[in-house]
Design an enzyme around this catalytic site. Structure first.
Site, short mmCIF file in Angstrom:
data_model
loop_
_atom_site.label_atom_id
_atom_site.label_comp_id
_atom_site.label_asym_id
_atom_site.label_seq_id
_atom_site.Cartn_x
_atom_site.Cartn_y
_atom_site.Cartn_z
N SER A 49 0.60 -1.12 0.26
CA SER A 49 -0.11 0.42 -0.19
C SER A 49 1.20 1.21 0.16
CB SER A 49 -0.76 -0.01 1.24
OG SER A 49 -1.26 0.78 1.20
N TYR B 114 -3.18 -0.89 10.12
CA TYR B 114 -3.04 -1.21 8.69
C TYR B 114 -1.31 -0.86 8.09
CZ TYR B 114 -4.15 -0.62 3.62
OH TYR B 114 -4.57 -1.27 2.23
#
Length: 277
Positions: free
Chosen positions: A141, A154
């Site tokens: 990401s 995350y």
């Protein structure tokens, strides 16, 4: 890598980037073993891919299940006879600052976003090594490059995917298996609206954060998929998807600690929780 007539295993294929990558591969005559926990979404991806004339097998899969992941390779080999490409794309999001997120929710996210990548790689690597040219593609990401407040879980998972991928690439550099790590920026998927949110996060904070996240998710998944698949064809070790990913990657290298001073809203600490002393 010439992907026509190859077989790709792809997790998280029921929607978003996963579906778009599946269809981009199918458009290049790559056969698919697609997996997702969402059977309805998986079936729709399969329908669209089959319309392009490729062979598609559907596999309902909870990537957090050791048993299901361990059983998947034999199911894929039974359907396709080979595996040339493994794309670990499945992922989830979790809203809340560290003090608001429970240990159970943190572990839930890590099991899907990182531990599943390791298990899938371990399960399929022996089959990939049998091929003259093969590749593992792990989707990290933008938050595997930079670290906004409110994303401790995350970021931990996506930095772990990045580190695992980079080390694995070195270990496999003299073999037929390449490794690509992908860092998508703001791709217009449902990840923000479908994120799990801690019960300790106030409803107004949840809504504010979701609206902020949605504003940043602009790139169509189809465009992101074309960038990713083109990078696979060129054997690229790292892919930055979107101008936001490229700019923030550059800023992080230039100002590794202080880059968030340029984006104060994203570095803002959480307001005190009403549910905690």
């Amino acid at each position: 890598m010439q992907i026509n007539d190859c077989v790709a295993v792809l997790t998280g294929a029921g929607s978003g980037i996963g579906r778009a990558v599946a269809l981009a591969l199918a458009s290049r005559s790559c056969h698919l073993a697609i997996a997702d926990i969402n059977e309805e979404g998986l079936a729709e991806t399969a329908r669209q891919a089959r319309a392009m004339g490729v062979r598609v097998s559907e596999h309902k899969l909870d990537v957090a299940s050791r048993e299901q992941v361990a059983a998947l390779p034999q199911a894929v080999i039974a359907e396709h006879g080979q595996v040339d490409l493994l794309i670990n794309n499945a992922g989830v999001a979790l809203g809340g600052h560290f003090h608001q997120v429970s240990e159970a929710d943190f572990d839930w996210l890590m099991a899907i976003n990182f531990e599943a990548v390791v298990r899938m790689t371990r399960a399929f690597l022996p089959f990939l090594q049998e091929r003259p040219a093969a590749r593992i593609v792990n989707v990290s990401s933008l938050f595997g490059l930079v670290t906004p407040a409110g994303q401790t879980a995350y970021c931990a998972s996506k930095f772990a995917v990045r580190g695992f991928s980079n080390a694995l690439r070195l270990e496999l550099q003299d073999t037929s298996v390449g490794v690509t790590v992908v860092h998508p920026g703001g791709v217009a998927t449902s990840i923000a609206t479908s994120a799990r949110v801690s019960a300790d996060v106030a409803p107004e904070e949840v809504e504010r954060n979701r609206k902020q996240a949605q504003k940043l998710l602009r790139m169509p998944p189809e465009r992101a998929a074309e960038i990713i698949v083109a990078a696979i064809e060129r054997d690229k070790p790292r892919v930055l998807v979107g101008n936001d990913a490229r700019i923030l990657s550059w800023l992080e290298r230039l100002l590794p600690v202080n880059y968030w001073r340029l984006f104060p809203a994203l570095a803002k600490p959480a307001a005190p929780s009403n549910n905690r002393p």
